[in-house]
Design an enzyme around this catalytic site. Structure first.
Site, PDB file in Angstrom:
ATOM      1  CD  GLN A  26     -25.982  79.731  70.277  1.00  0.00           C
ATOM      2  OE1 GLN A  26     -25.186  79.290  71.093  1.00  0.00           O
ATOM      3  NE2 GLN A  26     -25.724  79.734  68.984  1.00  0.00           N
ATOM      4  CG  ASP A  59     -38.809  87.107  71.664  1.00  0.00           C
ATOM      5  OD1 ASP A  59     -37.695  87.428  72.121  1.00  0.00           O
ATOM      6  OD2 ASP A  59     -39.655  87.936  71.289  1.00  0.00           O
ATOM      7  NE  ARG A  84     -19.819  73.766  76.501  1.00  0.00           N
ATOM      8  CZ  ARG A  84     -19.440  74.748  75.698  1.00  0.00           C
ATOM      9  NH1 ARG A  84     -19.159  74.536  74.422  1.00  0.00           N
ATOM     10  NH2 ARG A  84     -19.310  75.970  76.168  1.00  0.00           N
ATOM     11  CG  HIS A 129     -22.817  79.806  75.324  1.00  0.00           C
ATOM     12  ND1 HIS A 129     -22.210  78.599  75.045  1.00  0.00           N
ATOM     13  CD2 HIS A 129     -22.805  80.486  74.156  1.00  0.00           C
ATOM     14  CE1 HIS A 129     -21.870  78.556  73.763  1.00  0.00           C
ATOM     15  NE2 HIS A 129     -22.220  79.688  73.198  1.00  0.00           N
ATOM     16  CG  ASN A 173     -18.890  79.296  74.815  1.00  0.00           C
ATOM     17  OD1 ASN A 173     -18.317  78.219  74.659  1.00  0.00           O
ATOM     18  ND2 ASN A 173     -19.285  80.048  73.798  1.00  0.00           N
ATOM     19  CD  GLU A 174     -16.575  80.444  71.202  1.00  0.00           C
ATOM     20  OE1 GLU A 174     -17.199  81.417  70.760  1.00  0.00           O
ATOM     21  OE2 GLU A 174     -16.391  79.400  70.560  1.00  0.00           O
ATOM     22  CG  ASN A 314     -15.589  76.229  72.204  1.00  0.00           C
ATOM     23  OD1 ASN A 314     -15.529  75.200  72.856  1.00  0.00           O
ATOM     24  ND2 ASN A 314     -16.471  77.185  72.440  1.00  0.00           N
ATOM     25  CE1 TYR A 316     -18.271  75.440  65.393  1.00  0.00           C
ATOM     26  CE2 TYR A 316     -17.070  76.697  67.032  1.00  0.00           C
ATOM     27  CZ  TYR A 316     -18.169  75.940  66.674  1.00  0.00           C
ATOM     28  OH  TYR A 316     -19.160  75.692  67.594  1.00  0.00           O
ATOM     29  CD  GLU A 386     -19.153  75.953  71.054  1.00  0.00           C
ATOM     30  OE1 GLU A 386     -19.040  76.562  69.965  1.00  0.00           O
ATOM     31  OE2 GLU A 386     -19.570  76.489  72.089  1.00  0.00           O
TER      32      GLU A 386
END
Ligand code: GBH
Length: 485
Positions: A26, A59, A84, A129, A173-174, A314, A316, A386
């Site tokens: 990311q 990219d 992190r 991740h 992750n997740e 995590n 949300y 998160e």
């Protein structure tokens, strides 16, 4: 002696740690710089640009591969206790296998880790991740049981290179996103739809891969480095729509959390019994000879059970859940529906929506989720790895501050009223970044990133000031003075 606590005490306990997070794909960019190998997300964005909202890719992203000094500076500006970030598997191991370790990749992470430590900021590192080497995807990726071997080899390399300085580790992750979301939706890499098989093969393999990495750390590295290792699960909190849906809501929690947590954190290990039963029934009804959820052997149950040093959460958003009505059609699980449980999800009327479709605001959900986890898995150490909020534009983000305040207040209630042993909180994200199928349109950053600037200039949002101030004062009290940034 009863410890009294005043409801207006908005102060975090001494020693509580605040951090912020990103993930390699990311933010790093530099997707083919030096000897870096191709990941499944590189391939996905290049081959299916229409699957990303703004037809963008990773990219260049935030160009953190070149801007890492600025990233450290931001962490320092905020006063973070930890940062992190994740390691890109193909930056370190270009072929996906441990036959060749990239010197440039090693140097990049050494620079980042050493730079953080120089500023007194702890590196909190995720091994995986979502950016699987494309070479391994070509061999079946997370549906191939050999992925546990490949991941174990990779984990050993990372622990060997960086374990002397990194004390906090997340293996994966997740997992639910890697398995359930990927194989149900087609909106993430790889776009292979296999809800009845792929998702469940992946589920078992990901548990085994995590456990392999944990055991390697435990046996080969813990004696000299004494770090802590866990897996970061994703948690949507489910409330029943009506009292009649209470049992279904509990089944949904076991499906969305238990299926990825019970094998590791429960006393008994293995799949949650209710889920084992429900999925066997549905598999037989579909004509399979046995459950689509692969069984664990007794040896595997013991191997996976207890492979944690803390619980990484995590979180949300929340959902209401109810039984599907006759003839109703399903979206995909888990951010929408669960066809295998005959369950439909919806939002409660008074929950506000956000700029991204899967995200509703329900602050109480984070407290209830923590209480449920404590009740299920015991009084263990919890860290929120998160939590954060999406916007579309702007440096002034009162709505993000409002979200953080409301959620953090519930976090305080979990600590002080429910006695949850919670020692840290991580804001997602340090900066705007490539938000998967939302591309760059959805922004989670405390810092705004200017994608038109070749240097990807980062500018603090109002929420960055809020967070800096919280870390400095340890209180959510509005009266606390605001700092310049
Ligand atoms: C986390 O995922 C990720 O760890 C992080 O990389 C990400 O940037 C952050 O949250 C913010 O999204 O079709 O409903 O499945 C949270 C779980 C999984 C939610 C993928 C969005 C895609 C939409 N996310 N999901 S959905």
């Amino acid at each position: 002696l009863a410890v009294s606590w005043c409801a207006e005490d908005l102060t975090f306990p001494p020693g509580f740690k605040f951090g912020a997070a990103t993930a390699a794909f990311q933010v790093e960019g530099a997707w083919n710089v030096s000897d870096k190998g191709e990941s499944k997300w590189d391939r996905f964005c290049h081959e299916f640009p229409h699957k990303i909202q703004d037809r963008s890719n990773g990219d260049v992203a935030c160009d953190s591969y070149h801007q890492w000094k600025r990233d450290i500076e931001m962490a320092e500006e905020l006063g973070l206790h930890f940062y992190r970030f994740s390691v890109s598997w193909t930056r370190l191991l270009p072929s996906g296998f441990a036959n060749h370790i990239s010197e440039d990749g090693t140097r990049y992470y050494n620079n980042l880790i050493d730079g953080l430590l120089e500023k007194g900021i702890e590196p909190f590192v995720t091994l995986y991740h979502w950016d699987l080497p494309q070479s391994l995807q070509d061999l079946g990726g997370w549906t191939n049981p050999l992925v546990a071997d490949w991941f174990a080899d990779y984990a050993r390399v990372v622990f060997t290179l960086f374990g002397d300085r990194v004390k906090w580790w997340i293996t994966i992750n997740e997992p639910i996103v890697i398995c359930d979301v990927v194989y149900n939706s087609g909106i993430m890499a790889p776009p292979i739809i296999s809800p009845e098989t792929g998702a469940y093969l992946c589920n078992k393999n990901v548990m085994m891969a995590h456990a392999r990495a944990y055991r390697i750390y435990d046996e080969e590295f813990r004696p000299k480095y004494q770090g802590k290792v866990s897996v970061a699960n994703h948690h949507i909190w489910f409330d029943p729509l009506t009292p009649a849906d209470a049992e279904l809501a509990e089944l949904a929690r076991q499906n969305a959390v238990g299926r990825y947590a019970h094998p590791i954190y429960s006393k008994t290990g293995g799949w949650p019994a209710s889920i084992e039963k429900a999925l066997e029934e549905v598999s037989l009804k579909r004509g399979y000879s046995k459950s689509s959820l692969p069984a664990f052997t007794q040896e595997e149950i013991e191997f996976v059970r207890g492979t944690y040093d803390f619980y990484a959460m995590n979180h949300y958003t929340s959902r209401l859940i109810r039984k599907a009505r006759e003839g109703e059609t399903f979206n995909f699980w888990p951010f929408a529906d669960c066809i295998d449980l005959g369950a439909k999800v919806q939002k409660q009327e008074d929950w506000d929506v956000t700029s991204t479709f899967w995200f509703f605001i329900h602050p109480e959900g984070i407290r209830r989720q923590l209480a449920w986890l404590k009740q299920q898995y015991g009084d263990i150490e919890f860290i929120i790895t998160e939590n954060g909020f999406p916007t579309v534009e702007g440096i002034h983000d009162p709505i993000r501050i409002k979200y953080y305040k409301a959620y953090l207040k519930q976090v305080l209630l979990a600590i002080k009223e429910d006695g949850v042993y919670l020692t840290g909180y991580t804001a997602w994200s340090l900066m705007d970044n490539f938000e998967w199928s939302d591309g760059y349109a959805t922004k989670f950053g405390l810092y705004q990133v200017d994608y038109n600037d070749p240097h990807r200039k980062r500018t603090p949002r109002d929420s960055a000031r809020f967070y800096k101030n919280l870390i400095k004062t340890y209180t959510l009290d509005d009266g606390a003075t605001q700092d310049e940034l």
